[in-house]
Design an enzyme around this catalytic site. Sequence first.
Site, PDB file in Angstrom:
ATOM      1  N   LYS A   9       0.791  -1.140  -0.112  1.00 19.73           N
ATOM      2  CA  LYS A   9       0.154   0.006  -0.077  1.00 19.73           C
ATOM      3  C   LYS A   9       0.791   1.097   0.059  1.00 19.73           C
ATOM      4  CE  LYS A   9      -1.670   2.937   3.237  1.00 19.73           C
ATOM      5  NZ  LYS A   9      -1.972   3.847   2.212  1.00 19.73           N
ATOM      6  N   GLU A  33      11.318   1.513   9.128  1.00 17.06           N
ATOM      7  CA  GLU A  33      12.290   2.514   8.897  1.00 17.06           C
ATOM      8  C   GLU A  33      11.261   3.869   9.055  1.00 17.06           C
ATOM      9  OE1 GLU A  33      15.138   2.395   7.446  1.00 17.06           O
ATOM     10  OE2 GLU A  33      15.361   0.436   6.838  1.00 17.06           O
ATOM     11  N   CYS A  73      13.559  11.781   5.568  1.00 11.63           N
ATOM     12  CA  CYS A  73      13.734  11.324   7.029  1.00 11.63           C
ATOM     13  C   CYS A  73      15.243  11.369   7.207  1.00 11.63           C
ATOM     14  CB  CYS A  73      13.333   9.757   7.207  1.00 11.63           C
ATOM     15  SG  CYS A  73      14.262   8.941   5.713  1.00 11.63           S
ATOM     16  N   GLU A 129      10.600  16.088  14.009  1.00 15.02           N
ATOM     17  CA  GLU A 129      11.005  16.596  12.411  1.00 15.02           C
ATOM     18  C   GLU A 129      10.302  17.896  12.110  1.00 15.02           C
ATOM     19  OE1 GLU A 129       9.668  12.486  11.040  1.00 15.02           O
ATOM     20  OE2 GLU A 129      11.743  12.808   9.826  1.00 15.02           O
TER      21      GLU A 129
HETATM   22  P1  NAP Z   1       3.033   7.944   7.915  1.00 12.99           P
HETATM   23  O1  NAP Z   1       1.665   8.928   8.171  1.00 12.99           O
HETATM   24  O2  NAP Z   1       3.492   7.233   8.848  1.00 12.99           O
HETATM   25  O3  NAP Z   1       2.451   7.255   6.825  1.00 12.99           O
HETATM   26  C1  NAP Z   1       3.197   6.175   6.257  1.00 12.99           C
HETATM   27  C2  NAP Z   1       2.465   5.122   5.484  1.00 12.99           C
HETATM   28  O4  NAP Z   1       1.661   4.362   6.738  1.00 12.99           O
HETATM   29  C3  NAP Z   1       1.411   5.694   4.632  1.00 12.99           C
HETATM   30  O5  NAP Z   1       1.317   4.675   3.427  1.00 12.99           O
HETATM   31  C4  NAP Z   1       0.095   5.846   5.593  1.00 12.99           C
HETATM   32  O6  NAP Z   1      -1.019   5.807   4.831  1.00 12.99           O
HETATM   33  C5  NAP Z   1       0.052   4.726   6.277  1.00 12.99           C
HETATM   34  N1  NAP Z   1      -0.557   5.151   7.530  1.00 12.99           N
HETATM   35  C6  NAP Z   1      -0.951   6.035   8.151  1.00 12.99           C
HETATM   36  N2  NAP Z   1      -1.565   5.737   9.186  1.00 12.99           N
HETATM   37  C7  NAP Z   1      -1.754   4.556   9.371  1.00 12.99           C
HETATM   38  C8  NAP Z   1      -2.292   3.529  10.124  1.00 12.99           C
HETATM   39  N3  NAP Z   1      -2.968   4.155  11.394  1.00 12.99           N
HETATM   40  N4  NAP Z   1      -2.258   2.150  10.109  1.00 12.99           N
HETATM   41  C9  NAP Z   1      -1.772   1.707   9.056  1.00 12.99           C
HETATM   42  N5  NAP Z   1      -1.162   2.530   7.967  1.00 12.99           N
HETATM   43  C10 NAP Z   1      -1.034   3.907   8.366  1.00 12.99           C
HETATM   44  O7  NAP Z   1       4.201   8.827   7.412  1.00 12.99           O
HETATM   45  P2  NAP Z   1       4.392   9.735   6.254  1.00 12.99           P
HETATM   46  O8  NAP Z   1       3.599  10.936   6.761  1.00 12.99           O
HETATM   47  O9  NAP Z   1       3.535   9.448   5.248  1.00 12.99           O
HETATM   48  O10 NAP Z   1       5.860   9.939   5.927  1.00 12.99           O
HETATM   49  C11 NAP Z   1       6.689  10.921   6.877  1.00 12.99           C
HETATM   50  C12 NAP Z   1       7.265  10.147   7.854  1.00 12.99           C
HETATM   51  O11 NAP Z   1       8.107   8.956   7.203  1.00 12.99           O
HETATM   52  C13 NAP Z   1       8.567  10.823   8.462  1.00 12.99           C
HETATM   53  O12 NAP Z   1       8.264  10.751   9.828  1.00 12.99           O
HETATM   54  C14 NAP Z   1       9.711  10.206   7.922  1.00 12.99           C
HETATM   55  O13 NAP Z   1      10.839  10.535   8.778  1.00 12.99           O
HETATM   56  C15 NAP Z   1       9.529   8.900   7.755  1.00 12.99           C
HETATM   57  N6  NAP Z   1      10.477   8.131   6.720  1.00 12.99           N
HETATM   58  C16 NAP Z   1      11.270   7.417   7.080  1.00 12.99           C
HETATM   59  C17 NAP Z   1      12.283   6.786   6.171  1.00 12.99           C
HETATM   60  C18 NAP Z   1      13.130   5.872   6.869  1.00 12.99           C
HETATM   61  O14 NAP Z   1      14.106   5.384   5.647  1.00 12.99           O
HETATM   62  N7  NAP Z   1      13.363   5.772   7.955  1.00 12.99           N
HETATM   63  C19 NAP Z   1      12.124   7.281   4.971  1.00 12.99           C
HETATM   64  C20 NAP Z   1      11.039   8.185   4.612  1.00 12.99           C
HETATM   65  C21 NAP Z   1      10.185   8.739   5.696  1.00 12.99           C
HETATM   66  P3  NAP Z   1      -1.698   7.006   4.146  1.00 12.99           P
HETATM   67  O15 NAP Z   1      -0.715   7.926   3.460  1.00 12.99           O
HETATM   68  O16 NAP Z   1      -3.033   6.862   3.496  1.00 12.99           O
HETATM   69  O17 NAP Z   1      -2.094   7.735   5.565  1.00 12.99           O
END
Ligand code: NAP
Length: 522
Positions: free
Chosen positions: A212, A290, A324, A425
Amino acid sequence: MTRLNAKDGLVLTVPVVTGHQDFTGDTMTLISLALQRADLVRTQNFIAGQWRDAGLSASYNVSDPATGEQFARVPDSTAADAHDATDAAQNAFEPWRFTPARERAAILKRWHALIVEHSEDLARLMSREQGKPMPESRAEVLYGAAYVEWFAEEAVRTYGDIIPEQVRGRKMMVVLEPVGVVAVITPWNFPLAMIARKLAPALAAGCTVVAKPAEDTPLTALALVRLAENAGVPAGVLNIVTSSRAAAPALVNDWIIDPRVRKVSFTGSTEVGKLLARGSADTLKKLSLELGGNAPFVVFDDADVDAAVEGLVISKFRNSGQTCVCPNRVYVQDAIHDVFSEKLAARMKTMRVGPATRDESQIGPLINERAVEKVERHVKDAVSKGAALLLGGTRVRNDVANGPFYFAPTLLANATADMMLFGEETFGPVVPLFRFATEAEGVRAANDTQFGLASYFYARDVGRISRVAELLQAGIVGINVGAVSTEVAPFGGVKESGYGREGSRRGIEEYMQTKYVCLGSS
Ligand code: NAP
């Protein structure tokens, strides 16, 4: 009813939509990004080798962050769709698992070649839905493709061990085998690379996948899966469903509670990562998480200041600061603080804010309104607690950056540990400068966070370089360099930035389990 947006060859033909007006199913087919392969624009789920709508035929809008304009609709899938995907992946597992590694590798190599061949189309799609400037999108496509190539090569090298005979006549072997069905959940900030670096090792290992992508950026992921289909990935091996943010928890939960799903590979926020880890406990799935970073960037007084400024700019402003691994806290030692700050401000003044459709744009829009509001909140909070606003600090809207989500490159001095941007962040183009006096103080401050993904420092003294590299609590340390990500090295965090590693020779083992086979003499 069509609009033409011709610049940089990025021509759009879309139905003009205002507000939250809904598209009909048919208008989706009006999307044309002047791609060489129009069929790379997919607006359906891919399950068991079939492109199909969500079971309930629900869909949601995908928006262009440069304008806020809605330009496509994709399925708003439910738990039932997720379940169908798992059924398909489970059915495909045995045949894929026993497909010889060389054959799996050959399919991945074809996939890699197709990604490279269609990199310009993929970059255009990505810039359209994510907003990043075209050079960054092009670089991301090749970066993601590099993981596919790397794991095609690793597929044939998942060696086990033969243990020297300990008891006469008894043979002992250790074999690595694929874990089974893997659920892959990815964020919006790197729409191609984040999913490619999970799909490639999973498929290389012999796993099958249900995936997804993020709500904001489904189209790049769907195009990538289309190319996998073209490369010959068999039906059911790779399944993808899209959903809105509201529908995501229920959809993903179906995978979390399903005992057939043996592994979850997640990139996203720490908050959601913890939810998935808790949920996975009942079926004890293998996890790769991650998660969020809060990277320190420390400039010691023996650093090459010009190089440090350039390294910071490269590291901080990529993807408009929505990375990130991008520095979130910049620590500068007293003796060079002011000169660093002046040079950085001068450099930041040269940065151009604008849409992906302009070649000269360096800072694109942020992903959505929520993201801009968070950046505004952090800047306001910092200023109210004594930070000096040296540059930026507000949204940008003008003839070039003509949309709601642009934010100016922002420089804050006198940042302190009581500010929101110290603990979370910011995920935007904001540099907060913190001052420190001694090496020990700089290291202590850098480590003063529950996160531990990337960290960076600039110094020239060899003794200092070796001490500080050892003491930094992070999965990745960049020394005198601002860009560190590569498929050949392990990428991942410590502390609350998660666990598991992507890339490198270790990356494939995240998708494998160890079996010890003891053969007695009969
Ligand atoms: P996010 O809100 O955690 O969303 C990531 C994924 O999880 C999306 O596909 C999202 O779907 C899904 N999701 C959200 N809420 C969920 C829930 N309650 N249950 C199951 N799945 C759920 O993160 P984001 O805002 O997209 O991305 C930014 C974050 O990613 C930052 O914290 C960044 O640091 C981190 N990141 C980390 C890395 C690494 O390699 N460590 C790399 C890139 C980004 P929806 O989009 O439909 O909500």
